[in-house]
Design a protein around this motif. Structure first.
Motif, PDB file in Angstrom:
ATOM      1  N   GLY A  58       0.799  -1.213   0.000  1.00 53.89           N
ATOM      2  CA  GLY A  58       0.000   0.000   0.000  1.00 53.89           C
ATOM      3  C   GLY A  58       0.833   1.264   0.000  1.00 53.89           C
ATOM      4  O   GLY A  58       1.985   1.283  -0.441  1.00 53.89           O
ATOM      5  N   ARG A  59       0.229   2.324   0.510  1.00 50.60           N
ATOM      6  CA  ARG A  59       0.863   3.645   0.463  1.00 50.60           C
ATOM      7  C   ARG A  59       2.234   3.648   1.132  1.00 50.60           C
ATOM      8  O   ARG A  59       3.159   4.308   0.651  1.00 50.60           O
ATOM      9  CB  ARG A  59      -0.050   4.667   1.141  1.00 50.60           C
ATOM     10  N   TYR A  60       2.370   2.906   2.246  1.00 49.64           N
ATOM     11  CA  TYR A  60       3.639   2.902   2.967  1.00 49.64           C
ATOM     12  C   TYR A  60       4.772   2.417   2.052  1.00 49.64           C
ATOM     13  O   TYR A  60       5.823   3.048   1.957  1.00 49.64           O
ATOM     14  CB  TYR A  60       3.539   2.000   4.191  1.00 49.64           C
ATOM     15  N   TYR A  62       4.783   2.189  -1.277  1.00 52.18           N
ATOM     16  CA  TYR A  62       4.973   3.008  -2.466  1.00 52.18           C
ATOM     17  C   TYR A  62       5.744   4.290  -2.144  1.00 52.18           C
ATOM     18  O   TYR A  62       6.565   4.756  -2.949  1.00 52.18           O
ATOM     19  CB  TYR A  62       3.624   3.333  -3.106  1.00 52.18           C
ATOM     20  N   GLU A  63       5.491   4.875  -0.985  1.00 50.47           N
ATOM     21  CA  GLU A  63       6.292   6.023  -0.568  1.00 50.47           C
ATOM     22  C   GLU A  63       7.747   5.611  -0.364  1.00 50.47           C
ATOM     23  O   GLU A  63       8.673   6.349  -0.731  1.00 50.47           O
ATOM     24  CB  GLU A  63       5.727   6.626   0.723  1.00 50.47           C
ATOM     25  N   LYS A 293      -1.095   3.321   7.712  1.00 52.56           N
ATOM     26  CA  LYS A 293      -0.883   4.096   6.478  1.00 52.56           C
ATOM     27  C   LYS A 293      -1.478   3.376   5.285  1.00 52.56           C
ATOM     28  O   LYS A 293      -1.934   4.018   4.327  1.00 52.56           O
ATOM     29  CB  LYS A 293       0.603   4.352   6.263  1.00 52.56           C
ATOM     30  N   ASN A 294      -1.500   2.051   5.317  1.00 59.93           N
ATOM     31  CA  ASN A 294      -2.093   1.271   4.223  1.00 59.93           C
ATOM     32  C   ASN A 294      -3.606   1.126   4.376  1.00 59.93           C
ATOM     33  O   ASN A 294      -4.240   0.392   3.603  1.00 59.93           O
ATOM     34  CB  ASN A 294      -1.454  -0.115   4.142  1.00 59.93           C
TER      35      ASN A 294
END
Length: 546
Positions: A58-60, A62-63, A293-294
């Protein structure tokens, strides 16, 4: 929640003895022996890997892909900063000319890279990944800006070594850290991370092209044209600042990336590293932050890790503690245990590990020589070959450089796809890509036109970025967490040490005095090393890294 650090009878209940006889426990003990790692750590890793998998991709992550990519971007942009601008630096008044020791600037950079990769990689297994993560880009940025203001060649070389010390930690640390946050199903993303390495080459070539095309002296006038003050024309700070502006720009870019990494994409310490030094509660907290975060949840608790460790307490004399409540003295003792050399000897603890580690170090070392033999002097090579074919403008040289850099981006993408295909996997993909790079470099030596030169250089770049993408993903997967930084450091240092010989060969050998000489050597090493890759004993496709 804290648990007593001493092993007591009331912690181990009778049920654990029954569990200890379970076949899965015996399988884990066997795997721990084969991998020369502690059973308690391996048991906890299985729980932690499941928890990270539950958090999903998830976002974690990808960042982290972006912020880890900054380090790979930095590594290649500075390698290109030497290769591309070196001819312009050689024109500077009172600097060595290109036919003499100017290429020893590459030697200075590699000295810094050796020290940096070893220091940051091995320290990552002692003090954690975050220190290197936050320091390397900042250091390379500061010294990069300073290098642009170098008053003489000796100062330039000293500052390039300092840049190397900073940037040298990026490859061994950033990839290892990114891997430790990835679910097993998405470990191919580590290979895709090499995309940033290729982008660094593209950006470095574009920056240099812009400044060198506009702010370089006219070498045809040196010592010929008389200036208004009666002196002869020479390349100095009044007309040859393109290379300085390039360094200023790339140094400033590193500082911007360092700020983004620290403030916009702040990272947590690796949960796998935290577990490896006994700080389970902090590891659990990190997993919960990943889940948050995800936009999901995690049920992981310290008790889960404790329960997983219970059947192995009698099999692990050092970590007889199932939890993370370590005293200050225990933390100090664990740190000295890392420094005692166990991390190095553990990489050779079994015949299979010794063979695997030795081959990886050899492969890194061989490619560390072959790659800069050609690429570290690519700017001058293209200038010489394109001149032979009738293309003499600086735009022709740097446009060709940019084309081949852009093709490397595609190589990284193809590599990320092939490593997931079970019919190819990591080993076959890596060996095939490396052999193909050698084949097209051999073909390059026979090129007769500028179109052929540009096409073959671009195709070779495609294969080079492809095999580097797989290699720099494969090695961290093979090395387990407690020794991952050390293993990556040894491999990376091997690459940098052999890279030292590239400028020596280019300056002092007869082969280095012709454009095609280093290309022949590089091509031969690529093909031999590609064949060696098929001998690696471990295939990591479909497995989750420890």
């Amino acid at each position: 929640m804290s648990i007593h650090s001493e092993k007591t009878n009331d912690i181990v209940d009778p049920a654990s003895e029954k569990v200890a006889d379970d076949s899965s426990v015996q399988d884990l003990l066997k795997k721990a022996r084969n991998e020369a790692i502690k059973p308690i750590f391996l048991a906890k890793m299985k729980v932690l890997n499941d928890a990270i998998a539950d958090c999903g991709m998830g976002r974690y992550q990808y960042e982290l892909f972006f912020s880890a990519g900054f380090g790979w971007f930095a590594d290649n942009i500075w390698l290109q900063a030497i290769a591309i601008v070196m001819p312009a630096i050689a024109n500077q008044h009172n600097f060595p000319d290109y036919s003499s020791n100017i290429r020893m600037a590459t030697f200075a950079l590699y000295v810094g890279l050796i020290i940096g990769s070893t220091f940051w990689g091995m320290s990552a297994d002692v003090i954690g990944r975050r220190t290197a993560w936050n320091a390397t880009l900042f250091l390379s940025g500061i010294f990069g800006v300073a290098a642009g203001a170098s008053p003489n060649f000796l100062t330039l070389c000293a500052l390039l070594a300092c840049i190397g010390f900073g940037v040298g930690g990026n490859m061994p640390v950033d990839g290892a850290l990114f891997l430790e946050f990835l679910p097993g199903s998405h470990q191919y993303m580590l290979t895709l991370l090499s995309l940033w390495w290729a982008v660094g080459q593209v950006v470095g070539s574009l920056i240099s092209w812009i400044f060198l095309a506009k702010f370089s002296c006219d070498t045809s006038l040196v010592g010929v044209q008389v200036q208004p003050d009666g002196s002869l024309y020479q390349c100095d700070n009044s007309n040859n600042n393109g290379w300085r502006y390039s360094y200023y720009t790339m140094g400033a870019l590193m500082l911007v990336l360092a700020i983004l990494r620290y403030f916009v994409f702040p990272m947590d310490e690796s949960p796998k590293f935290l577990v490896s030094i006994g700080r389970d509660q902090e590891a659990v907290d990190v997993v919960h932050r990943i889940a948050k975060k995800n936009k999901t949840t995690s049920t992981l608790t310290v008790e889960d890790l404790r329960t997983a460790a219970l059947p192995y307490l009698d099999n692990d004399s050092v970590y007889s503690v199932p939890t993370t409540k370590f005293s200050t003295w225990e933390l100090i003792r664990n740190s000295f245990e890392h420094l005692s050399g166990d991390n190095i000897t553990g990489l050779f603890a079994t015949p299979r590990l010794a063979w695997s580690t030795s081959l990886i170090i050899f492969i890194y070392g061989a490619l560390g020589l072959a790659y800069p033999l050609f690429n570290a002097f690519l700017g001058s090579y293209l200038a010489a070959r394109l001149t032979e074919t009738g293309s003499t403008s600086i735009d022709a040289t740097y446009s060709a450089y940019t084309y081949q850099a852009a093709c490397g981006v595609a190589g990284s993408v193809v590599a990320a796809v092939m490593v997931q295909w079970s019919r190819t996997g990591r080993k076959f993909s890596m060996g095939f890509f490396t052999i193909m790079a050698g084949v097209f470099l051999f073909a390059l030596t026979a090129a007769k036109t500028s179109v052929q030169v540009n096409a073959l250089v671009s195709i070779a770049s495609f294969w080079e970025n492809a095999f580097y993408g797989v290699l720099y993903g494969y090695a961290p997967e093979v090395f387990p967490t407690p020794r991952r930084g050390t293993g990556d450091a040894l491999a990376s240092a091997s690459s940098r040490v052999t890279g030292l010989f590239a400028p020596i060969i280019a300056v002092y050998s007869n082969a280095g005095k012709t454009p095609n000489g280093p290309v022949y050597a590089s091509a031969g090493i690529f093909i031999f090393t590609g064949l060696t890759m098929f001998l690696l004993p471990i295939e990591t496709v479909g497995t989750t890294a420890l």
